[in-house]
Motif scaffolding. Structure first.
Motif, PDB file in Angstrom:
ATOM      1  N   THR A 166       0.979  -0.851   0.413  1.00 56.03           N
ATOM      2  CA  THR A 166       0.314   0.131   0.071  1.00 56.03           C
ATOM      3  C   THR A 166       1.244   0.799   0.024  1.00 56.03           C
ATOM      4  O   THR A 166       0.356   2.971  -0.185  1.00 56.03           O
ATOM      5  N   ILE A 167       2.077   1.436   0.543  1.00 50.11           N
ATOM      6  CA  ILE A 167       2.688   1.976   0.954  1.00 50.11           C
ATOM      7  C   ILE A 167       3.904   2.706  -0.127  1.00 50.11           C
ATOM      8  O   ILE A 167       4.231   3.172  -1.255  1.00 50.11           O
ATOM      9  N   PRO A 208       3.425   1.701  -4.989  1.00 47.52           N
ATOM     10  CA  PRO A 208       2.827   3.068  -5.001  1.00 47.52           C
ATOM     11  C   PRO A 208       4.358   4.343  -5.347  1.00 47.52           C
ATOM     12  O   PRO A 208       4.075   5.039  -6.224  1.00 47.52           O
ATOM     13  N   LEU A 209       4.441   3.951  -4.341  1.00 46.09           N
ATOM     14  CA  LEU A 209       5.711   5.619  -4.176  1.00 46.09           C
ATOM     15  C   LEU A 209       6.756   5.000  -5.191  1.00 46.09           C
ATOM     16  O   LEU A 209       7.842   5.527  -5.505  1.00 46.09           O
TER      17      LEU A 209
END
Lengths: 350, 293
Positions: free
Chosen positions: B204-205, B208-209
């Protein structure tokens, strides 16, 4: 809401010990500020409470339960970071709801809590924006919001205002304090700014070199600093400390008598706050002024003591001299405003 | 203020640009133009005369079932190469990122395969999987699996994919590792406090980054699989068995230099030119915009 107890907390990185045993019992709903210069271990201490650093020795209890071995997520805390640490690819709403979503909360409840927090923080109009579309102050509020929605027992703040400009900092300082009071959540707040510490804290921990030099209310620390370090770190401009001695029940600065004391004869470090020096034509101290800084409400006079050469700063009310003028001014100080410390250990004597 | 340098005359700027222009001209524009030109003709078998056929070569090409099959082969091949080179690279980068001690050694070792030339890598894998003398083939045989990429088209495809992707893992690893180091630590910590465990945080983090990096690598690896795997395929399977590993680039070679059908080969080059042009435009458009947040 919960109490937080730190018992003889130590931290070692390899063989280097950076925290030498810090203890404090924090009351439910209390606002504690940990203040100190860079590298004093204040952030490390906070991160240990958060669970982001392991605890080398000692015990941390939140709500009377030992949390040493618990993961950050199981400690019932929320943290606001210096750089806000917002998730850049998520909207404000997603940022604030992320923790709740992970906790498996129902969508309507998440929405209700996020909306409520957004209203409290005046972020309602920005919920669909991405962090990069917000100003520094707004980002700060989102970080706050993310902490609030989880309704934790403890708030942890790691220098949350140091990336803001001076004006916004004052404003956010007040907002954070009001919010914490309204919510009644116990808070630990790390800063290097003694003004923040003075204005926000119920109690403060003054840290230096991995040691808690003093723990007390802001006024206690201001009025009765227990070490030279605490004395000089708290208060602005910082306290003057000069070598003096006690002779026959009197504090003596060379041949000048400043006031009575019940200490035996011995050399001391004498601390006088700049604002405790008063203009007095018959005063015992003479300051050769080399620089004057009129601030409007008061004036800072920097100079050296006549006949001794030690640097000293005085803060006198009102306007005293034209800027940069030099000259002499005679000063006096009340006996109860003399702080006496051991020159070797830095501990308070009187 | 204008930061660009302005030249007074023409000589110096032309001189400075000359190396790039000459290289592009000699090695790209001239052959590309020649290919476009040749794609409009059919030469006689001895190469003595050429007959103008317009778009006949292209018409013939797209009606050729082998050519269309080659498109599918290329799609399968490049998808597999991209996946096989990127997913392990990301996984290794995540592990390396968590490493505290020995990270330098680990990194260096992971980068080494990139230094191996594709043809050499091809031979290396060929030896390992050689149906008669290959080490891996031998052990597979011992375990009761009859490995024969010379006859089995899936095994052939698998082998060229692995041989092509192997060296690329290093390349992709480097990019992913750098990108992971650039993810702010506090964001990860915030997610940890928010209750996300490692893999949840990752999906989730972190992922995406990493999306700009992922997209960049996607394009670069597709281009690699399309155009730079010739050596591997040539050494291991030569496009076989039954054209099962004949990707577009290999077919250009096979039809032109083995089949001596220069007109068709030229037309295929032109098609590839269009494909690579499209990929480049895609890359510039999205990488500059930075796909993510």
């Amino acid at each position: 809401m919960a109490t937080v107890e730190l018992e003889n907390i130590k931290k070692r990185f390899g063989k280097t010990e950076v925290l030498h045993g810090v203890s404090i019992d924090i009351q439910d709903g209390e606002f504690i500020v940990i203040v100190g210069p860079s590298g004093c271990g204040k952030s490390t201490l906070l991160r240990m409470v958060a669970g982001l650093e392991s605890i080398s020795e000692g015990e941390i209890r939140i709500g009377e339960a030992r949390v040493n071995e618990r993961e950050p997520m199981d400690r019932d805390i929320a943290m606001v970071f210096q750089n806000y640490a917002l998730y850049p690819h998520m909207s404000v709403r997603q940022n604030m709801g992320y923790g709740l979503k992970i906790a498996g909360m129902a969508k309507p409840e998440i929405k209700r809590r996020v909306d409520e927090a957004a209203k409290l923080l005046q972020l309602s109009d920005y919920l669909e924006r991405k962090p990069r579309e917000l100003s520094g102050g707004q980002r700060q509020r989102v970080a706050m919001g993310r902490a609030i929605v989880r309704e934790p027992s403890v708030f942890l703040f790691d220098e949350p205002l140091s990336n803001l400009d001076a004006k916004l900092r004052v404003q956010m300082r007040v907002e954070i304090r009001e919010l914490q009071r309204k919510l009644g959540v116990t808070a630990l707040y790390v800063t290097h700014d003694q003004v923040e510490a003075m204005t926000m804290a119920d109690r403060m921990i003054v840290m230096n070199g991995g040691v808690a030099e003093q723990i007390g209310t802001p006024l206690e620390v201001y009025e009765r600093p227990v070490t030279i370090f605490a004395a000089q770190f708290i208060g602005s401009p910082s306290m003057n400390v000069i070598d003096a001695e006690v002779r026959a029940g009197q504090v003596m600065l060379g041949h000048v008598t400043l006031g009575p004391t019940d200490l035996p004869d011995r050399p001391v470090s004498l601390g006088i706050r700049p604002e405790h020096l008063h203009p007095d034509d018959n005063g015992p101290l003479t300051l050769n002024v080399t620089l004057s800084e009129p601030l409007g409400a008061n004036t800072l006079l920097h100079g050296t003591l006549e006949g001794r050469g030690e640097a000293m700063t005085a803060a006198l009310p009102g306007v005293h001299m034209e800027k940069q003028a030099v000259g002499q001014v005679r000063l006096s100080v009340n006996a109860e405003d003399l702080h006496l410390f051991d020159p070797k250990t830095g501990q308070r004597l009187n | 203020m204008e930061k660009r340098v302005t030249f007074k005359g023409w000589l110096l700027p032309m001189l400075l640009l000359a190396p790039q222009l000459i290289v592009s001209g000699v090695f790209f524009f001239y052959p590309a133009g020649e290919a476009v030109w040749q794609s409009l003709f059919i030469p006689d078998p001895f190469g003595l005369s050429m007959q103008y056929v317009g778009l006949g070569n292209f018409e013939y090409l797209f009606n050729d079932p082998y050519y269309r099959a080659s498109f599918v082969t290329t799609a399968v091949f490049s998808t597999l190469v991209t996946l096989v080179s990127m997913i392990p690279a990301l996984f290794l980068a995540v592990l390396a990122d968590r490493l505290v001690k020995g990270a330098g050694t680990y990194r260096t070792l992971l980068i080494w395969p990139y230094a191996v030339a594709p043809a050499v890598a091809g031979v290396l894998w060929l030896f390992m999987f050689n149906t008669r003398i290959g080490v891996v083939a031998f052990y597979l045989n011992q375990m009761g699996y009859d490995w024969n990429h010379v006859l089995n088209e899936h095994e052939a495809m698998g082998l060229v994919v692995v041989a092509s992707a192997w060296g690329r893992i290093s390349y992709n690893f480097l990019f992913y590792f750098a990108a992971l180091q650039a993810v702010p630590k506090s964001v990860i910590e915030a997610a940890a406090i928010d209750g996300a465990r490692f893999w949840r945080r990752f999906f989730t983090i972190v992922l995406p980054l990493l999306s700009p990096t992922t997209f960049f690598l996607l394009v670069v690896n597709i281009v690699y699989a399309f155009f730079e795997t010739f050596g591997v395929i040539h050494t291991i399977t030569s496009g076989g068995p039954q054209q099962a590993t004949t990707i577009l680039v290999y077919k250009v070679y096979a039809d032109g230099f083995v089949g001596q059908d220069l007109g068709s080969s030229a037309a295929q080059s032109v098609v590839l030119l269009v494909v690579v042009g499209f990929l480049t435009v895609l890359q510039f458009k999205f990488v500059e915009k930075r796909v993510h947040y």
